[in-house]
Design a protein around this motif. Structure first.
Motif, short mmCIF file in Angstrom:
data_model
loop_
_atom_site.label_atom_id
_atom_site.label_comp_id
_atom_site.label_asym_id
_atom_site.label_seq_id
_atom_site.Cartn_x
_atom_site.Cartn_y
_atom_site.Cartn_z
N PHE A 171 0.82 -1.40 -0.04
CA PHE A 171 0.03 -0.17 0.14
C PHE A 171 0.88 1.26 -0.17
O PHE A 171 0.24 2.41 0.02
N ASP A 172 2.20 1.29 -0.18
CA ASP A 172 2.93 2.24 -0.20
C ASP A 172 2.91 3.21 1.17
O ASP A 172 2.46 4.39 0.93
N CYS A 173 2.95 2.59 2.41
CA CYS A 173 2.34 3.24 3.51
C CYS A 173 3.21 3.12 4.63
O CYS A 173 4.20 2.21 4.51
N CYS A 174 3.04 3.69 5.87
CA CYS A 174 4.02 3.33 7.08
C CYS A 174 2.85 3.41 8.28
O CYS A 174 2.17 4.29 8.58
N GLY A 175 3.18 2.62 9.35
CA GLY A 175 2.42 2.28 10.52
C GLY A 175 1.17 2.08 10.55
O GLY A 175 0.63 1.46 9.10
N TRP A 176 0.43 2.26 11.39
CA TRP A 176 -1.04 1.71 11.10
C TRP A 176 -2.08 3.12 11.35
O TRP A 176 -2.66 3.76 10.47
N ASN A 177 -2.23 3.23 12.66
CA ASN A 177 -3.01 4.77 13.02
C ASN A 177 -2.21 5.74 12.48
O ASN A 177 -2.61 7.09 12.27
N ASN A 178 -0.89 5.82 12.89
CA ASN A 178 0.24 6.98 12.26
C ASN A 178 1.22 6.39 11.85
O ASN A 178 1.79 5.03 12.20
N CYS A 191 10.30 2.34 8.36
CA CYS A 191 9.32 2.57 6.86
C CYS A 191 10.57 3.66 6.23
O CYS A 191 10.30 4.82 6.60
N PRO A 192 11.01 3.23 5.13
CA PRO A 192 12.25 4.40 4.50
C PRO A 192 11.25 5.36 3.52
O PRO A 192 12.09 5.86 2.43
#
Length: 250
Positions: A171-178, A191-192
């Motif tokens: 999903f090209d994202c980092c963390g869950w809630n933030n 997460c780079p």
């Protein structure tokens, strides 16, 4: 009286005429006109629904491809029944197309048995499509996604860490809630990426892009199919009220 005698003579003359030459009442003409309008409307609407059904089936195939990618690359979302829902969408699409063809043939050939079968199947499809639309629409919800993913996301261990990495890569994202909540000790999921979205929001965006339009389309199609349902009912009712000499229904 002379007037009564003339009326009686006209009545007898009408009864002695062949059926094809008997006077046609205004009510009969109006019924025939309404029947023809309903019949041609049903043909046009069901022709459109035939192509719409094939479009729905194509959307189901597309979502199935996406579902297979998701199940292969994102283990944390395997509890989301996307593949099963895609198969249902495909089935409904092909069934809608086939049923619409039956509706076109039945209306064009004035075949009551075919239209009766068509009515029952369309009614079932309306209910199924409403359920699919509501079912898919609820997935685009923060609470639903949290219930499926959040507890698994914050598990510890190397296996859980790899699942988070796969999720973030997909999903090209980092963390869950933030974007920072997975970097704490015990999770150690870095997460780079630069300015990424939290993975919960990225998941909701993905569902909104691919599933919410299908959900809305299913609900809209279900509503539109009521038009065809009522057109067919009107056609059958007016045909039943027609005179025997003008009844060419099968």
């Amino acid at each position: 009286s002379k007037t009564d005698f003339l009326n009686l003579a006209r009545g007898c003359q009408g009864r002695n005429l062949p059926e094809s030459r008997r006077p046609v009442g205004v009510h009969t003409i109006a019924s025939m006109d309404l029947e023809e309008i309903a019949r041609y409307s049903s043909v046009v609407v069901n022709t459109i629904f035939t192509f719409c059904g094939l479009g729905v089936a194509a959307a189901g195939i597309f979502l199935l491809i996406k579902a297979n990618e998701l199940e292969r690359d994102v283990e944390l979302l395997q509890d989301l029944p996307i593949a099963t829902t895609s198969y249902v969408i495909m089935f409904v699409g092909f069934l809608l197309a086939a049923t619409s063809v039956i509706g076109v043939i039945g209306a064009w050939k004035k075949n009551r048995p075919m239209l009766t079968v068509y009515l029952f199947v369309i009614l079932a499809l309306v209910l199924i499509e409403m359920c699919i639309g509501i079912y898919l629409y609820q997935f685009d919800s923060s609470d639903t996604i949290n219930s499926l993913v959040e507890d698994k996301w914050f598990e510890e261990g190397e296996d859980a860490q790899q699942k988070r990495i796969d999720y973030q890569d997909f999903f090209d994202c980092c963390g869950w809630n933030n974007i920072y909540d997975s970097r704490a000790a015990g999770y150690d999921t870095h997460c780079p990426r630069t300015n990424p979205d939290p993975c919960k929001q990225a998941t909701l965006d993905w569902l909104e892009e691919f599933f919410t339009p299908v959900a809305i389309t299913a609900i809209v199609f279900a509503c539109l199919e009521f038009v065809s349902l009522f057109a067919t009912l009107a056609m059958l009712c007016t045909a039943k009220e027609g005179t025997d000499e003008d009844d060419d229904w099968l």
